[in-house]
Design a protein around this motif. Structure first.
Motif, mmCIF file in Angstrom:
data_model
loop_
_atom_site.group_PDB
_atom_site.id
_atom_site.type_symbol
_atom_site.label_atom_id
_atom_site.label_comp_id
_atom_site.label_asym_id
_atom_site.label_seq_id
_atom_site.Cartn_x
_atom_site.Cartn_y
_atom_site.Cartn_z
ATOM 1 N N LEU A 1 -10.252 -2.708 5.007
ATOM 2 C CA LEU A 1 -9.737 -2.930 6.314
ATOM 3 C C LEU A 1 -10.188 -2.658 7.466
ATOM 4 O O LEU A 1 -10.689 -0.721 7.077
ATOM 5 C CB LEU A 1 -8.126 -2.415 6.360
ATOM 6 C CG LEU A 1 -7.639 -3.664 5.230
ATOM 7 C CD1 LEU A 1 -5.674 -3.244 5.361
ATOM 8 C CD2 LEU A 1 -7.220 -5.043 5.338
ATOM 9 N N SER A 2 -10.148 -2.198 8.839
ATOM 10 C CA SER A 2 -10.914 -2.185 9.924
ATOM 11 C C SER A 2 -9.965 -1.040 10.159
ATOM 12 O O SER A 2 -8.461 -1.748 9.964
ATOM 13 C CB SER A 2 -11.021 -2.837 10.902
ATOM 14 O OG SER A 2 -10.471 -3.853 11.401
ATOM 15 N N ASP A 3 -10.473 -0.463 10.806
ATOM 16 C CA ASP A 3 -8.982 0.468 11.855
ATOM 17 C C ASP A 3 -8.547 -0.039 12.763
ATOM 18 O O ASP A 3 -9.088 -1.060 13.428
ATOM 19 C CB ASP A 3 -9.256 1.737 12.647
ATOM 20 C CG ASP A 3 -10.416 2.519 11.430
ATOM 21 O OD1 ASP A 3 -10.344 2.941 10.402
ATOM 22 O OD2 ASP A 3 -11.574 3.677 12.465
ATOM 23 N N LEU B 1 -2.582 -2.080 10.580
ATOM 24 C CA LEU B 1 -2.128 -2.486 8.936
ATOM 25 C C LEU B 1 -2.743 -1.688 8.232
ATOM 26 O O LEU B 1 -2.151 -0.948 7.233
ATOM 27 C CB LEU B 1 -2.332 -4.464 8.969
ATOM 28 C CG LEU B 1 -2.929 -5.085 7.748
ATOM 29 C CD1 LEU B 1 -0.902 -4.310 7.357
ATOM 30 C CD2 LEU B 1 -3.645 -5.541 7.695
ATOM 31 N N GLN B 2 -3.673 -1.330 8.621
ATOM 32 C CA GLN B 2 -4.204 -0.079 7.207
ATOM 33 C C GLN B 2 -3.831 1.081 7.288
ATOM 34 O O GLN B 2 -3.590 1.715 6.151
ATOM 35 C CB GLN B 2 -5.963 0.456 7.741
ATOM 36 C CG GLN B 2 -6.745 1.073 7.057
ATOM 37 C CD GLN B 2 -7.667 2.036 7.872
ATOM 38 O OE1 GLN B 2 -7.490 2.048 8.377
ATOM 39 N NE2 GLN B 2 -8.548 2.795 7.017
ATOM 40 N N ILE B 3 -3.060 1.935 8.531
ATOM 41 C CA ILE B 3 -2.242 3.015 8.263
ATOM 42 C C ILE B 3 -1.141 2.417 7.650
ATOM 43 O O ILE B 3 -1.006 4.327 6.986
ATOM 44 C CB ILE B 3 -1.720 3.578 9.443
ATOM 45 C CG1 ILE B 3 -3.522 3.846 10.423
ATOM 46 C CG2 ILE B 3 -1.397 4.732 10.001
ATOM 47 C CD1 ILE B 3 -2.955 3.646 12.063
ATOM 48 N N VAL B 4 -0.106 1.011 7.675
ATOM 49 C CA VAL B 4 0.618 1.298 7.661
ATOM 50 C C VAL B 4 0.329 0.964 6.000
ATOM 51 O O VAL B 4 1.536 1.848 4.796
ATOM 52 C CB VAL B 4 1.081 -0.224 7.822
ATOM 53 C CG1 VAL B 4 2.769 -0.023 6.734
ATOM 54 C CG2 VAL B 4 1.925 0.366 8.938
ATOM 55 N N LEU B 5 -0.381 0.174 5.288
ATOM 56 C CA LEU B 5 -0.913 -0.131 3.723
ATOM 57 C C LEU B 5 -0.817 1.683 3.447
ATOM 58 O O LEU B 5 -0.907 1.502 2.242
ATOM 59 C CB LEU B 5 -1.868 -1.009 3.436
ATOM 60 C CG LEU B 5 -0.971 -2.375 4.020
ATOM 61 C CD1 LEU B 5 -2.387 -3.451 3.963
ATOM 62 C CD2 LEU B 5 -0.160 -3.025 3.115
ATOM 63 N N SER B 6 -1.770 1.877 3.656
ATOM 64 C CA SER B 6 -2.339 3.059 3.276
ATOM 65 C C SER B 6 -0.533 4.550 3.553
ATOM 66 O O SER B 6 -1.415 5.031 2.396
ATOM 67 C CB SER B 6 -3.494 4.049 4.249
ATOM 68 O OG SER B 6 -4.095 5.433 3.987
ATOM 69 N N LEU B 7 -0.258 3.915 4.098
ATOM 70 C CA LEU B 7 0.913 5.239 4.147
ATOM 71 C C LEU B 7 2.017 4.848 2.613
ATOM 72 O O LEU B 7 2.175 5.814 2.603
ATOM 73 C CB LEU B 7 1.676 5.704 5.710
ATOM 74 C CG LEU B 7 1.272 6.197 6.638
ATOM 75 C CD1 LEU B 7 2.059 6.068 7.730
ATOM 76 C CD2 LEU B 7 1.149 7.265 5.445
ATOM 77 N N VAL B 8 1.769 3.398 2.674
ATOM 78 C CA VAL B 8 2.610 2.999 2.390
ATOM 79 C C VAL B 8 1.879 3.376 0.471
ATOM 80 O O VAL B 8 2.919 4.247 -1.013
ATOM 81 C CB VAL B 8 2.688 1.724 2.119
ATOM 82 C CG1 VAL B 8 3.499 1.160 0.865
ATOM 83 C CG2 VAL B 8 4.377 1.604 3.410
ATOM 84 N N SER B 9 1.043 3.469 0.340
ATOM 85 C CA SER B 9 0.040 3.233 -0.879
ATOM 86 C C SER B 9 0.688 4.883 -1.387
ATOM 87 O O SER B 9 0.552 5.228 -2.890
ATOM 88 C CB SER B 9 -1.191 2.955 -0.882
ATOM 89 O OG SER B 9 -2.548 3.465 -0.658
#
Length: 59
Positions: free
Chosen positions: A23-25, A28-36
């Motif tokens: 995913l590009s910056d 969405l990338q921030i949220v998914l990275s935080l969730v994982s």
């Protein structure tokens, strides 16, 4: 229970770098990275709490 936590832990460890690479910056990338990341921490904590302690005085 432990096997489910191990599966979630390993899956989240694999998904986190894949998210960051594909995913590009953006939000969405921030949220998914935080969730994982939170999933890794939560499942790791659960595995630590459910560990076999063996002898009472052993570390």
């Amino acid at each position: 229970m432990k096997s489910l936590l191990w599966c979630v832990f390993v899956l989240a460890l694999i998904v986190n770098p894949v998210i960051n690479l594909t995913l590009s910056d953006g939000p969405l990338q921030i949220v998914l990275s935080l969730v994982s990341g939170l999933t890794v921490l939560a499942s790791g904590t659960g595995l630590w709490l459910l560990r076999d302690r063996g002898e009472t005085g052993a570390y």
